[in-house]
Design a protein around this motif. Structure first.
Motif: not given
Length: 192
Positions: A127, A130, A148
């Motif tokens: 990620k 996020c 995200v």
């Protein structure tokens, strides 16, 4: 052992005290060490956090990424993915959105935990940005869409033991912030 006392009883006491101190130290260090272990290895579905996608290769191989949302029992938010799934190529950066709505009559701060299944795919799921990295505060009736930004590392294609990974599920669970819960308890218990 020169550091141990000569008296046998004192020596046993010194050894027992050393073991007890070591056990207490290990107990305090276990949670941060376990979290570090999970972040490094992806154990238990813990995803990787990346500063940027340094992938120079985007492969033709695709995986379906499914999005799941849940919340703590009694938590007065509606929380759901905007889209249920998307197909991404390995190495490709993608963005997905989750929607949260505060259904209560007070401002609430929440925090999200996450994991990835199958667990063996977690080290390859990174990620970049996020909503789960920070707490989210919603006013009564407020709704927001939270992004995200992620990619599935192309290195997953390098080993045949990951050939069966065709679907990855990213799951989030929202909880009321512990600071918020503690503050509400203090407010409830305070004398009028």
């Amino acid at each position: 052992m020169k550091w141990l006392p000569e008296n046998r009883n004192t020596r046993v006491l010194a050894i027992c005290a050393s073991v007890a101190v070591a056990m207490v130290g290990a107990a305090y260090a276990s949670v941060p060490l376990y979290n570090l272990f999970c972040r490094v290895t992806g154990y238990g579905g813990t995803t990787q956090v990346a500063q940027y996608n340094d992938e120079t290769r985007i492969l033709d191989r695709t995986v379906e990424v499914r999005f799941d949302a849940s919340r703590e029992n009694g938590f007065p938010w509606t929380f759901e993915p905007v889209q249920r799934s998307m197909t991404v190529r390995l190495g490709e950066t993608a963005i997905a959105y989750y929607r949260a709505t505060n259904n209560s009559d007070r401002a609430i701060t929440g925090t999200a935990t996450y994991n990835v299944t199958p667990y063996k795919a977690a080290p390859f799921f990174s990620k970049l940005e996020c909503f789960c990295f920070t707490e989210q505060t919603l006013q009564p009736g407020e709704s927001i869409e939270m992004p995200v930004l992620f990619f599935v590392d192309a290195e997953m294609d390098a080993e045949s033991r990951y050939d069966d990974v065709t679907t990855i599920t990213l799951s989030y669970t929202f909880f009321e912030s512990q600071a918020e819960v503690a503050g509400a308890a203090v407010g409830r218990d305070a004398a009028p």
